[in-house]
Write a protein that holds these residues in place. Sequence first.
Motif, PDB file in Angstrom:
ATOM      1  N   LEU A  26       0.840  -1.197   0.000  1.00  0.00           N
ATOM      2  CA  LEU A  26       0.000   0.000   0.000  1.00  0.00           C
ATOM      3  C   LEU A  26       0.870   1.239   0.000  1.00  0.00           C
ATOM      4  CD1 LEU A  26      -2.457  -1.029   2.869  1.00  0.00           C
ATOM      5  CD2 LEU A  26      -2.999  -0.994   0.424  1.00  0.00           C
ATOM      6  N   THR A  27       0.311   2.343  -0.435  1.00  0.00           N
ATOM      7  CA  THR A  27       0.963   3.627  -0.204  1.00  0.00           C
ATOM      8  C   THR A  27       0.483   4.133   1.160  1.00  0.00           C
ATOM      9  OG1 THR A  27      -0.817   4.970  -1.154  1.00  0.00           O
ATOM     10  CG2 THR A  27       0.911   4.167  -2.684  1.00  0.00           C
ATOM     11  N   PHE A  28       1.177   5.121   1.669  1.00  0.00           N
ATOM     12  CA  PHE A  28       0.780   5.703   2.950  1.00  0.00           C
ATOM     13  C   PHE A  28      -0.635   6.262   2.858  1.00  0.00           C
ATOM     14  CE2 PHE A  28       0.661   9.315   5.936  1.00  0.00           C
ATOM     15  CZ  PHE A  28       0.892   8.622   7.123  1.00  0.00           C
ATOM     16  N   GLN A  29      -0.937   6.965   1.775  1.00  0.00           N
ATOM     17  CA  GLN A  29      -2.269   7.546   1.618  1.00  0.00           C
ATOM     18  C   GLN A  29      -3.348   6.472   1.524  1.00  0.00           C
ATOM     19  OE1 GLN A  29      -3.216  10.585   2.201  1.00  0.00           O
ATOM     20  NE2 GLN A  29      -1.090  11.056   2.649  1.00  0.00           N
ATOM     21  N   GLN A  30      -3.050   5.369   0.860  1.00  0.00           N
ATOM     22  CA  GLN A  30      -4.022   4.262   0.814  1.00  0.00           C
ATOM     23  C   GLN A  30      -4.269   3.704   2.207  1.00  0.00           C
ATOM     24  OE1 GLN A  30      -1.946   1.823  -2.059  1.00  0.00           O
ATOM     25  NE2 GLN A  30      -3.438   2.321  -3.680  1.00  0.00           N
ATOM     26  N   LEU A  31      -3.200   3.569   3.008  1.00  0.00           N
ATOM     27  CA  LEU A  31      -3.352   3.062   4.366  1.00  0.00           C
ATOM     28  C   LEU A  31      -4.225   3.992   5.199  1.00  0.00           C
ATOM     29  CD1 LEU A  31      -2.626   1.006   6.586  1.00  0.00           C
ATOM     30  CD2 LEU A  31      -0.631   2.454   7.090  1.00  0.00           C
ATOM     31  N   VAL A  32      -3.962   5.270   5.119  1.00  0.00           N
ATOM     32  CA  VAL A  32      -4.762   6.243   5.869  1.00  0.00           C
ATOM     33  C   VAL A  32      -6.212   6.193   5.401  1.00  0.00           C
ATOM     34  CG1 VAL A  32      -5.100   8.707   6.339  1.00  0.00           C
ATOM     35  CG2 VAL A  32      -2.792   7.732   6.386  1.00  0.00           C
ATOM     36  N   SER A  33      -6.407   6.111   4.103  1.00  0.00           N
ATOM     37  CA  SER A  33      -7.754   6.085   3.536  1.00  0.00           C
ATOM     38  C   SER A  33      -8.515   4.826   3.946  1.00  0.00           C
ATOM     39  CB  SER A  33      -7.675   6.173   2.017  1.00  0.00           C
ATOM     40  OG  SER A  33      -8.943   6.017   1.439  1.00  0.00           O
ATOM     41  N   ILE A  34      -7.905   3.657   3.800  1.00  0.00           N
ATOM     42  CA  ILE A  34      -8.616   2.401   4.063  1.00  0.00           C
ATOM     43  C   ILE A  34      -8.963   2.242   5.535  1.00  0.00           C
ATOM     44  CG2 ILE A  34      -6.597   0.885   4.409  1.00  0.00           C
ATOM     45  CD1 ILE A  34      -9.677  -0.071   2.363  1.00  0.00           C
ATOM     46  N   THR A  35      -8.176   2.861   6.423  1.00  0.00           N
ATOM     47  CA  THR A  35      -8.437   2.751   7.857  1.00  0.00           C
ATOM     48  C   THR A  35      -9.227   3.935   8.405  1.00  0.00           C
ATOM     49  OG1 THR A  35      -6.362   3.877   8.427  1.00  0.00           O
ATOM     50  CG2 THR A  35      -6.307   1.445   8.287  1.00  0.00           C
TER      51      THR A  35
END
Length: 154
Positions: free
Chosen positions: A137-146
């Motif tokens: 994941l990218t950092f932004q994807q991690l923040v978004s998905i959580t």
Amino acid sequence: MHPRNQEVQDALAQAGIAAQIEVLDEHARTAALAAEQLGCEVAAIANSLVFLADDEPLLVMASGAARVDTDVIAAAVGAESVTKANAQQVRAATGQAIGGVAPTGHPTPLRTLVDPELGAHDTIWAAGGTPDTIVPLTFQQLVSITAGHVTTVR
């Protein structure tokens, strides 16, 4: 694909994230074991740690190189008490076992903190729902998905 992995993959797809769960050669119950198999820095592994903040589950996505401080976490979420969840509490909150907890695919969304140190990496690696799977994941994807709150955890 294991049903737990499918739940994670479905949650990623539902969020519009095209990342695919990968199966590792061996179980990777620790950040160091995952990093060794992936050939990346331990700091690029996103540890999924479950705590109880005033008895409510809290997911902390921490860099594999970080040592999480429960006092810092308590201050970040305004809790009087933060303790590490035991295996039974982790499974109840996430539907997944320690060592394989993904950032998503849980029975209900968890309040989440995301370690900003993970943002230093172009790709971060999170568990895919079982101890032998991982998802890039990218950092932004991690923040978004959580729906995570980015804050220091140590």
